[in-house]
Design a protein around this motif. Structure first.
Motif, PDB file in Angstrom:
ATOM      1  N   PHE A  98     -22.209  18.881  -8.229  1.00 34.72           N
ATOM      2  CA  PHE A  98     -22.096  17.497  -8.695  1.00 34.72           C
ATOM      3  C   PHE A  98     -23.307  16.661  -8.308  1.00 34.72           C
ATOM      4  N   SER A  99     -24.399  17.317  -7.947  1.00 25.61           N
ATOM      5  CA  SER A  99     -25.638  16.606  -7.678  1.00 25.61           C
ATOM      6  C   SER A  99     -26.432  16.488  -8.969  1.00 25.61           C
ATOM      7  N   ALA A 100     -27.537  15.773  -8.896  1.00 29.36           N
ATOM      8  CA  ALA A 100     -28.374  15.601 -10.088  1.00 29.36           C
ATOM      9  C   ALA A 100     -28.903  16.940 -10.588  1.00 29.36           C
ATOM     10  N   ILE A 150      -8.993   8.666   6.075  1.00 32.47           N
ATOM     11  CA  ILE A 150      -9.037   9.503   4.866  1.00 32.47           C
ATOM     12  C   ILE A 150      -8.782   8.669   3.624  1.00 32.47           C
ATOM     13  N   GLY A 151      -7.804   7.749   3.712  1.00 38.74           N
ATOM     14  CA  GLY A 151      -7.532   6.880   2.572  1.00 38.74           C
ATOM     15  C   GLY A 151      -8.732   6.033   2.199  1.00 38.74           C
ATOM     16  N   ALA A 152      -9.392   5.447   3.195  1.00 42.90           N
ATOM     17  CA  ALA A 152     -10.590   4.635   2.951  1.00 42.90           C
ATOM     18  C   ALA A 152     -11.720   5.492   2.395  1.00 42.90           C
ATOM     19  N   PHE A 153     -11.850   6.696   2.927  1.00 37.17           N
ATOM     20  CA  PHE A 153     -12.906   7.610   2.490  1.00 37.17           C
ATOM     21  C   PHE A 153     -12.736   7.973   1.014  1.00 37.17           C
ATOM     22  N   TRP A 168     -12.036  18.629  -0.478  1.00 37.81           N
ATOM     23  CA  TRP A 168     -10.753  19.230  -0.127  1.00 37.81           C
ATOM     24  C   TRP A 168     -10.784  20.753  -0.173  1.00 37.81           C
ATOM     25  N   ILE A 169     -11.930  21.336  -0.465  1.00 39.97           N
ATOM     26  CA  ILE A 169     -12.079  22.789  -0.293  1.00 39.97           C
ATOM     27  C   ILE A 169     -11.774  23.152   1.153  1.00 39.97           C
ATOM     28  N   HIS A 170     -12.354  22.376   2.069  1.00 43.03           N
ATOM     29  CA  HIS A 170     -12.065  22.607   3.491  1.00 43.03           C
ATOM     30  C   HIS A 170     -11.040  21.625   4.024  1.00 43.03           C
ATOM     31  N   GLY A 171     -10.954  20.460   3.384  1.00 41.86           N
ATOM     32  CA  GLY A 171     -10.091  19.406   3.899  1.00 41.86           C
ATOM     33  C   GLY A 171      -8.614  19.721   3.843  1.00 41.86           C
ATOM     34  N   THR A 172      -8.195  20.548   2.881  1.00 40.46           N
ATOM     35  CA  THR A 172      -6.769  20.859   2.752  1.00 40.46           C
ATOM     36  C   THR A 172      -6.226  21.499   4.025  1.00 40.46           C
ATOM     37  N   PHE A 218     -14.906   6.856  -2.975  1.00 35.46           N
ATOM     38  CA  PHE A 218     -15.374   7.674  -4.098  1.00 35.46           C
ATOM     39  C   PHE A 218     -14.632   7.345  -5.395  1.00 35.46           C
ATOM     40  N   PHE A 219     -13.327   7.129  -5.327  1.00 41.08           N
ATOM     41  CA  PHE A 219     -12.578   6.803  -6.547  1.00 41.08           C
ATOM     42  C   PHE A 219     -13.049   5.479  -7.139  1.00 41.08           C
ATOM     43  N   ALA A 220     -13.419   4.527  -6.274  1.00 36.17           N
ATOM     44  CA  ALA A 220     -13.899   3.233  -6.761  1.00 36.17           C
ATOM     45  C   ALA A 220     -15.215   3.360  -7.514  1.00 36.17           C
ATOM     46  N   ARG A 221     -15.914   4.476  -7.289  1.00 36.48           N
ATOM     47  CA  ARG A 221     -17.192   4.724  -7.966  1.00 36.48           C
ATOM     48  C   ARG A 221     -17.078   5.841  -8.998  1.00 36.48           C
ATOM     49  N   ASP A 222     -15.847   6.084  -9.458  1.00 40.09           N
ATOM     50  CA  ASP A 222     -15.568   7.104 -10.488  1.00 40.09           C
ATOM     51  C   ASP A 222     -16.003   8.500 -10.061  1.00 40.09           C
ATOM     52  N   LEU A 223     -15.911   8.756  -8.760  1.00 39.00           N
ATOM     53  CA  LEU A 223     -16.248  10.081  -8.237  1.00 39.00           C
ATOM     54  C   LEU A 223     -15.056  10.703  -7.511  1.00 39.00           C
ATOM     55  N   GLY A 224     -13.867  10.189  -7.810  1.00 42.28           N
ATOM     56  CA  GLY A 224     -12.681  10.620  -7.085  1.00 42.28           C
ATOM     57  C   GLY A 224     -12.358  12.092  -7.257  1.00 42.28           C
TER      58      GLY A 224
END
Length: 349
Positions: free
Chosen positions: A289-291, A196-199, A217-221, A203-209
């Motif tokens: 968040f898609s095009a 999960i941390g790597a996942f 996290w809608i379902h992940g929580t 996204f955070f590294a690509r400004d999508l965090g």
């Protein structure tokens, strides 16, 4: 797997289930679980096949045979969820805290490892998955992996997999404490936490965090928290065997097994709800968040996240303490005795 091979491997089993009904409750449950696994696979890879309809029919009849004549005691069910289960969480609260912080540490380790080693994410998540995600990001559809035309098949597959992971985290607790094998509850929690941390770092590294949090996290929580609880149940089982306290080892293990099974079985509705959210809500939020930018409003995602977090805090932390205080109880050093008059049984903590 080709459909013909899938049928060949399972045909005799399905014919037996269909033509030789069982009256044994345990065997009925085992058959139903096996049919659900087969149905999930068939719906995913052969959604329009006659074999899918056949398995679905057998599963339906098996379900009826289990529940058709069973009387539901709603009062007992309500007591289980509002009293018995919260008291178990209170009793094992130290293991819950430990499991939560251990899992959180694993997530942090996954983030730091991904930050220091660019190949770490690919090693954990797999080259194909990372490459596919990068392509989706470049094409303006970073969370498109959650989109599927067969939503019900996706729902069954996700629910089955999540329950499998939870039971794996649970049963390996006994293996760890009895045999000290590396394949243990803590190893399962560590691996999932690091993943999960790597996942998330990807996204955070690509400004999508923050977008990933609003989508995933809608379902992940509920999903991830349920895995934490399953890990706690595994430790309860293991501790009951290794640290019997004033009980004999067999008696301590019997009590721990009974309590841990109640905890792990109670997680099934949470996994089903998480699978439903992932299959029917997360994919729509991914469109936001898609095009194309057409999906659910952001406030709905925030609302679902807030409700999920508040529910976890209420049910697993606040309610157990509140229920505990309602009963005649006392504390002596590290030993707590809770007297539950409804069941006329003592639960030592």
């Amino acid at each position: 797997m080709r459909e013909a091979l899938f049928i060949k491997r399972n045909k005799e089993k399905w014919i037996k289930y269909e033509t030789e009904p069982s009256t044994d409750p345990d065997e009925q449950s085992e058959r139903f679980i096996a049919l659900l696994d087969d149905l999930s696979y068939s719906k995913t890879f052969y959604p329009n096949s006659n074999v899918t309809k056949w398995i679905n029919g057998i599963a339906t009849e098996t379900y009826k045979s289990i529940y058709e004549h069973r009387k539901q005691d709603f009062s007992r069910l309500r007591t289980f969820w509002t009293t018995e289960l919260p008291l178990l969480f209170y009793k094992h609260r130290k293991l819950l805290y430990f499991t939560f912080f251990f899992f959180l540490l694993a997530i942090i380790l996954g983030v730091l490892s991904s930050k220091t080693d660019q190949l770490f994410v690919r090693g954990i998540l797999g080259n194909s998955y990372v490459s596919e995600t990068e392509n989706r990001i470049e094409n303006g559809d970073p969370f498109g992996v959650y989109r599927s035309d067969d939503k019900f098949g996706m729902f069954l597959a996700i629910a089955t997999n999540n329950i499998r992971v939870a039971f794996l985290a649970y049963i390996s607790g006994l293996v760890f404490w009895m045999l000290f094998l590396s394949f243990s509850t803590l190893r399962v929690l560590m691996f999932n936490g690091v993943m999960i941390g790597a996942f998330e770092y990807m996204f955070f590294a690509r400004d999508l965090g923050w977008q990933s949090i609003l989508v995933i996290w809608i379902h992940g929580t509920l999903e991830i928290w349920s895995i934490v609880i399953a890990g706690m149940a595994g430790l309860v089982l293991g501790f009951g065997y290794v640290f019997p306290g004033t009980y004999s080892r067999l008696t301590s293990f019997r009590i721990a097994a009974k309590e841990s099974v109640k905890i792990i079985v109670a997680l099934v509705p949470f996994f089903i709800l998480a699978a439903f959210l992932e299959s029917y809500v997360t994919y729509q939020m991914s469109d936001t968040f898609s095009a194309a930018g057409v999906g659910l409003p952001v406030w709905l995602s925030i609302l679902i996240l807030a409700v999920s977090v508040l529910f976890i805090v209420f049910y697993f932390f606040y309610l157990p303490r509140k229920v505990f205080k309602k009963f005649n109880s006392y504390e002596t050093g590290e030993k707590t005795l809770v007297v539950i008059k409804e069941y006329n049984e003592e639960i030592p903590a």
